[in-house]
Design an enzyme around this catalytic site. Sequence first.
Site, PDB file in Angstrom:
ATOM      1  N   SER A 139       0.859 -10.230   4.553  1.00 38.37           N
ATOM      2  CA  SER A 139       0.190  -9.729   5.757  1.00 38.37           C
ATOM      3  C   SER A 139      -0.758 -10.807   6.269  1.00 38.37           C
ATOM      4  O   SER A 139      -1.152 -11.703   5.505  1.00 38.37           O
ATOM      5  CB  SER A 139      -0.634  -8.485   5.398  1.00 38.37           C
ATOM      6  OG  SER A 139      -1.370  -8.035   6.508  1.00 38.37           O
ATOM      7  N   TYR A 152      -7.278  -3.644   0.351  1.00 42.53           N
ATOM      8  CA  TYR A 152      -5.936  -3.924   0.897  1.00 42.53           C
ATOM      9  C   TYR A 152      -5.725  -5.437   0.998  1.00 42.53           C
ATOM     10  O   TYR A 152      -4.722  -5.969   0.518  1.00 42.53           O
ATOM     11  CB  TYR A 152      -5.773  -3.260   2.269  1.00 42.53           C
ATOM     12  CG  TYR A 152      -4.437  -3.559   2.925  1.00 42.53           C
ATOM     13  CD1 TYR A 152      -3.253  -3.022   2.420  1.00 42.53           C
ATOM     14  CD2 TYR A 152      -4.353  -4.382   4.051  1.00 42.53           C
ATOM     15  CE1 TYR A 152      -2.026  -3.291   3.017  1.00 42.53           C
ATOM     16  CE2 TYR A 152      -3.131  -4.655   4.655  1.00 42.53           C
ATOM     17  CZ  TYR A 152      -1.970  -4.113   4.136  1.00 42.53           C
ATOM     18  OH  TYR A 152      -0.747  -4.394   4.723  1.00 42.53           O
TER      19      TYR A 152
HETATM   20  N1  LIG Z   1       2.504  -2.139   9.840  1.00 41.76           N
HETATM   21  C1  LIG Z   1       1.686  -3.187   9.787  1.00 41.76           C
HETATM   22  O1  LIG Z   1       0.833  -3.382  10.692  1.00 41.76           O
HETATM   23  C2  LIG Z   1       1.790  -4.177   8.657  1.00 41.76           C
HETATM   24  C3  LIG Z   1       1.147  -5.414   8.778  1.00 41.76           C
HETATM   25  C4  LIG Z   1       1.205  -6.322   7.736  1.00 41.76           C
HETATM   26  C5  LIG Z   1       1.890  -6.005   6.587  1.00 41.76           C
HETATM   27  N2  LIG Z   1       2.520  -4.803   6.469  1.00 41.76           N
HETATM   28  C6  LIG Z   1       3.230  -4.506   5.213  1.00 41.76           C
HETATM   29  O2  LIG Z   1       4.560  -4.150   5.519  1.00 41.76           O
HETATM   30  C7  LIG Z   1       5.112  -3.413   4.439  1.00 41.76           C
HETATM   31  C8  LIG Z   1       5.911  -2.242   4.997  1.00 41.76           C
HETATM   32  O3  LIG Z   1       5.058  -1.360   5.678  1.00 41.76           O
HETATM   33  P1  LIG Z   1       5.404  -0.719   7.098  1.00 41.76           P
HETATM   34  O4  LIG Z   1       4.440  -1.276   8.067  1.00 41.76           O
HETATM   35  O5  LIG Z   1       6.851  -0.805   7.384  1.00 41.76           O
HETATM   36  O6  LIG Z   1       4.921   0.809   6.848  1.00 41.76           O
HETATM   37  P2  LIG Z   1       5.727   2.148   6.507  1.00 41.76           P
HETATM   38  O7  LIG Z   1       6.607   2.505   7.646  1.00 41.76           O
HETATM   39  O8  LIG Z   1       4.689   3.109   6.082  1.00 41.76           O
HETATM   40  O9  LIG Z   1       6.646   1.734   5.286  1.00 41.76           O
HETATM   41  C9  LIG Z   1       6.162   1.676   3.969  1.00 41.76           C
HETATM   42  C10 LIG Z   1       7.341   1.779   3.024  1.00 41.76           C
HETATM   43  O10 LIG Z   1       6.868   1.649   1.681  1.00 41.76           O
HETATM   44  C11 LIG Z   1       7.445   2.699   0.914  1.00 41.76           C
HETATM   45  N3  LIG Z   1       6.635   3.049  -0.251  1.00 41.76           N
HETATM   46  C12 LIG Z   1       5.331   3.401  -0.299  1.00 41.76           C
HETATM   47  N4  LIG Z   1       4.992   3.704  -1.561  1.00 41.76           N
HETATM   48  C13 LIG Z   1       6.106   3.517  -2.321  1.00 41.76           C
HETATM   49  C14 LIG Z   1       6.395   3.656  -3.697  1.00 41.76           C
HETATM   50  N5  LIG Z   1       5.475   4.053  -4.581  1.00 41.76           N
HETATM   51  N6  LIG Z   1       7.648   3.385  -4.129  1.00 41.76           N
HETATM   52  C15 LIG Z   1       8.589   2.999  -3.258  1.00 41.76           C
HETATM   53  N7  LIG Z   1       8.385   2.828  -1.945  1.00 41.76           N
HETATM   54  C16 LIG Z   1       7.147   3.094  -1.486  1.00 41.76           C
HETATM   55  C17 LIG Z   1       7.605   3.872   1.884  1.00 41.76           C
HETATM   56  O11 LIG Z   1       8.656   4.721   1.438  1.00 41.76           O
HETATM   57  P3  LIG Z   1       8.483   6.168   0.754  1.00 41.76           P
HETATM   58  O12 LIG Z   1       7.215   6.770   1.292  1.00 41.76           O
HETATM   59  O13 LIG Z   1       9.726   6.885   1.174  1.00 41.76           O
HETATM   60  O14 LIG Z   1       8.444   5.885  -0.721  1.00 41.76           O
HETATM   61  C18 LIG Z   1       8.047   3.119   3.134  1.00 41.76           C
HETATM   62  O15 LIG Z   1       9.433   2.925   3.121  1.00 41.76           O
HETATM   63  C19 LIG Z   1       3.933  -3.031   3.542  1.00 41.76           C
HETATM   64  O16 LIG Z   1       3.926  -3.873   2.411  1.00 41.76           O
HETATM   65  C20 LIG Z   1       2.712  -3.323   4.426  1.00 41.76           C
HETATM   66  O17 LIG Z   1       1.574  -3.638   3.665  1.00 41.76           O
HETATM   67  C21 LIG Z   1       2.508  -3.894   7.494  1.00 41.76           C
END
Ligand SMILES: NC(=O)c1ccc[n+]([C@@H]2O[C@H](COP(=O)([O-])OP(=O)(O)OC[C@H]3O[C@@H](n4cnc5c(N)ncnc54)[C@H](OP(=O)(O)O)[C@@H]3O)[C@@H](O)[C@H]2O)c1
Length: 244
Positions: A139, A152
């Site tokens: 991130s 975080y």
């Molecule tokens: N959105 C942003 O602004 C942003 C920015 C920088 C980095 N990121 C990073 O991008 C990555 C993906 O996030 P996203 O933005 O796509 O958000 P998201 O739509 O909330 O996706 C998060 C994913 O992680 C999974 N997850 C959470 N806990 C889990 C567990 N214990 N075991 C297996 N899977 C788990 C969720 O699936 P289930 O709930 O079905 O398990 C979901 O598929 C994360 O690492 C986040 O830190 C996001």
Amino acid sequence: MTIKNKVVVITGASSGIGRATAEKLAQSGAKVVIGARRVERLKEIANEFPAGQVLFQQTDVTDRESVNRLVKLATDNFERVDVLYNNAGLMPVSKMAELKVNEWERMIDVNIKGVLYGIAAVFPIMIKQKGGQIITTDSVAGHVVHPGTAVYAGTKYAIQAIMDGLRQEQVGNHIKTTMISPGVVNTELFSTISDPKQRAQTEKSEKETGLNAEDIANAVAYAIDQPANVAVNEVLLRPSSQII
Ligand SMILES: NC(=O)c1ccc[n+]([C@@H]2O[C@H](COP(=O)([O-])OP(=O)(O)OC[C@H]3O[C@@H](n4cnc5c(N)ncnc54)[C@H](OP(=O)(O)O)[C@@H]3O)[C@@H](O)[C@H]2O)c1
């Protein structure tokens, strides 16, 4: 071999960046193995593609055996793992003085230990097959910290150290490492924030200014779609309107 026919395992593939990446890579001809806890969402993604191209398994990345089983699904069916994409993550941000220790622990378990379990699961396979690529969603928060994001950001800074240490140790072994470091992206990530005011604010900013999950999927595809001698170690991408 670039993306077509590569065997790619993705965690956190039920929504957001993971889902968009699974779809993008499968559309490009990869064999994709997806994991997350919400199995019905995974099934929906698999059903978009010809039978056998996208396999899924309910996976909790905080459970090492669960991660091992996801990787085994890939080796049992496709006999190799070319790419592991450690993407599962959560972001329940809060000020440290609020002492939301359970949320701190949860972030450490998913964002750090989940990544380590992924690395541990594929590492012996990649050593044996003499190559592979490990990608992790880091991130912009792995580069800068703000009040409210200390833990975080701490988990994402840890990913910087782990992934670069891995890169240095594996130089010459044909195991590439890539960090994908997005700024704000419009996904469901805000939903794990427990303070309603902070959650609403983050949701608004994700929806109004965030990149699309597909923009991040494009960056992952770029990092995979490179000649054997090219390692894309990090892609950092922000919305053009994001300052820090
Ligand atoms: N959105 C942003 O602004 C942003 C920015 C920088 C980095 N990121 C990073 O991008 C990555 C993906 O996030 P996203 O933005 O796509 O958000 P998201 O739509 O909330 O996706 C998060 C994913 O992680 C999974 N997850 C959470 N806990 C889990 C567990 N214990 N075991 C297996 N899977 C788990 C969720 O699936 P289930 O709930 O079905 O398990 C979901 O598929 C994360 O690492 C986040 O830190 C996001």
